[in-house]
Design a protein around this motif. Structure first.
Motif, PDB file in Angstrom:
ATOM      1  N   HIS A  89     -13.318 -36.647  35.793  1.00  0.00           N
ATOM      2  CA  HIS A  89     -14.380 -36.259  36.725  1.00  0.00           C
ATOM      3  C   HIS A  89     -13.803 -35.555  37.948  1.00  0.00           C
ATOM      4  O   HIS A  89     -14.343 -34.536  38.402  1.00  0.00           O
ATOM      5  CB  HIS A  89     -15.159 -37.500  37.152  1.00  0.00           C
ATOM      6  N   ILE A  93     -14.433 -31.546  39.491  1.00  0.00           N
ATOM      7  CA  ILE A  93     -15.095 -31.233  40.761  1.00  0.00           C
ATOM      8  C   ILE A  93     -14.120 -30.786  41.845  1.00  0.00           C
ATOM      9  O   ILE A  93     -14.548 -30.484  42.960  1.00  0.00           O
ATOM     10  CB  ILE A  93     -15.905 -32.441  41.277  1.00  0.00           C
ATOM     11  N   ARG A 104     -18.533 -25.295  42.186  1.00  0.00           N
ATOM     12  CA  ARG A 104     -19.541 -25.899  41.309  1.00  0.00           C
ATOM     13  C   ARG A 104     -20.068 -27.203  41.893  1.00  0.00           C
ATOM     14  O   ARG A 104     -21.284 -27.436  41.922  1.00  0.00           O
ATOM     15  CB  ARG A 104     -18.926 -26.141  39.928  1.00  0.00           C
ATOM     16  N   HIS A 105     -19.161 -28.055  42.348  1.00  0.00           N
ATOM     17  CA  HIS A 105     -19.589 -29.333  42.913  1.00  0.00           C
ATOM     18  C   HIS A 105     -20.392 -29.119  44.187  1.00  0.00           C
ATOM     19  O   HIS A 105     -21.363 -29.847  44.445  1.00  0.00           O
ATOM     20  CB  HIS A 105     -18.371 -30.201  43.210  1.00  0.00           C
ATOM     21  N   TYR A 107     -22.408 -26.630  44.910  1.00  0.00           N
ATOM     22  CA  TYR A 107     -23.774 -26.227  44.585  1.00  0.00           C
ATOM     23  C   TYR A 107     -24.584 -27.396  44.014  1.00  0.00           C
ATOM     24  O   TYR A 107     -25.803 -27.477  44.225  1.00  0.00           O
ATOM     25  CB  TYR A 107     -23.765 -25.052  43.612  1.00  0.00           C
ATOM     26  N   GLU A 108     -23.928 -28.293  43.307  1.00  0.00           N
ATOM     27  CA  GLU A 108     -24.631 -29.478  42.818  1.00  0.00           C
ATOM     28  C   GLU A 108     -25.108 -30.336  43.987  1.00  0.00           C
ATOM     29  O   GLU A 108     -26.255 -30.802  44.004  1.00  0.00           O
ATOM     30  CB  GLU A 108     -23.710 -30.288  41.904  1.00  0.00           C
ATOM     31  N   GLN A 109     -24.229 -30.555  44.962  1.00  0.00           N
ATOM     32  CA  GLN A 109     -24.599 -31.348  46.131  1.00  0.00           C
ATOM     33  C   GLN A 109     -25.613 -30.609  47.001  1.00  0.00           C
ATOM     34  O   GLN A 109     -26.508 -31.227  47.599  1.00  0.00           O
ATOM     35  CB  GLN A 109     -23.347 -31.680  46.950  1.00  0.00           C
ATOM     36  N   SER A 111     -27.942 -28.571  45.955  1.00  0.00           N
ATOM     37  CA  SER A 111     -29.248 -28.691  45.311  1.00  0.00           C
ATOM     38  C   SER A 111     -29.890 -30.042  45.612  1.00  0.00           C
ATOM     39  O   SER A 111     -31.094 -30.131  45.902  1.00  0.00           O
ATOM     40  CB  SER A 111     -29.091 -28.498  43.797  1.00  0.00           C
ATOM     41  N   ILE A 112     -29.079 -31.099  45.559  1.00  0.00           N
ATOM     42  CA  ILE A 112     -29.593 -32.445  45.848  1.00  0.00           C
ATOM     43  C   ILE A 112     -30.045 -32.551  47.301  1.00  0.00           C
ATOM     44  O   ILE A 112     -31.133 -33.064  47.599  1.00  0.00           O
ATOM     45  CB  ILE A 112     -28.511 -33.499  45.543  1.00  0.00           C
TER      46      ILE A 112
END
Length: 266
Positions: A89, A93, A104-105, A107-109, A111-112
């Motif tokens: 993991h 990230i 990438r990580h 943009y994931e955070q 979005s949240i």
């Protein structure tokens, strides 16, 4: 199996084997004494009772030790699987060159956090920091020195942020920061602080470098339809900051760009 868990299991198994061997010898000696000529005339009593239970006790002890070893192996295997999953993991990230979160990580955070901010009507901002003339540092001192400078600058930047802020590498010479619960005016002050902190001599393993940053700031607006518009706004502000020279902070809407008193020098 991971080295630590393997070592622990081996120690347990060695101890168990030694203990079992000693116990087996002791029980065998006791069994020999019970049935030897010396005690053959003694019937019943404690020796007779112990002699009758010698073999069952030995078998029970062996089973208990075997069960204990199996449980230790299972525990070590679970630890190994958990740590392997964590390593995989982290590799997914993290940026391999700097160790910071990757794009990438981020943009994931993002979005949240964007969904949470929209749902609860809370502020959030994004900073994009670009290191001025990093390519010139590489040309003058080499790629190793440039990489060390980049990591050190990133560390300094991250050390001046909150634990709740999301800090990640964005491009080869840029870092991006998500500031939850922070409106644009507050984000501008954060950017100014970071700019002033980084515009100083940075020590690396190969010597010293002076490096500065230009920072674009953008706060979430009600008219923005997605989190990507927030990043685009910060990128436009960064472009405006760099168009005015090095070591600047810029933010949208009012066209303000604050030049810094320091400029990058060789």
């Amino acid at each position: 199996m991971i080295p630590g868990a393997l070592s622990a299991v081996k120690r347990i198994e060695i101890f168990t084997a030694v203990f079992l061997s000693v116990t087996t010898v002791a029980v065998s000696v006791l069994d020999f004494l019970i049935y030897s000529e010396t005690f053959k005339n003694i019937e019943g009593g404690i020796l007779g009772w112990t002699g009758n239970l010698t073999l069952p006790l030995l078998l029970l002890l062996c089973n208990l030790m075997y069960f204990f070893i199996l449980e230790r192996r299972k525990a070590a295997r679970r630890i190994h699987q958990a740590e392997s999953g964590t390593r995989v993991h982290q590799l997914a990230i993290r940026d391999p060159a700097t160790g910071f979160f990757n794009r990438r990580h981020f943009y994931e955070q993002l979005s949240i956090e964007h969904a949470r901010s929209v749902r609860h009507g809370r502020a959030m901002s994004v900073l994009i920091a670009s290191f001025d003339d990093l390519k010139r540092v590489e040309q003058l001192h080499g790629s190793v020195h440039a990489d060390q400078t980049l990591r050190r600058l990133g560390q300094l930047l991250k050390e001046n942020l909150r634990e709740t802020d999301i800090f990640a590498r964005y491009t080869s010479d840029q870092f991006i920061v998500l500031l939850p619960e922070t409106a644009q005016p507050g984000a501008v002050r954060v950017a100014q602080k970071l700019r002033d902190e980084l515009a100083r001599v940075v020590k690396t393993e190969n010597g010293y470098s002076r490096a500065t940053v230009s920072i674009g700031v953008a706060g979430l607006e009600p008219t923005m339809k997605s989190e990507h518009e927030l990043v685009d706004s910060a990128a436009e502000a960064l472009h405006d900051a760099r168009s005015h020279g090095a070591n600047n902070v810029s933010w949208p809407h009012d066209g303000d760009t604050e030049p810094a008193p320091l400029a990058l020098t060789s």
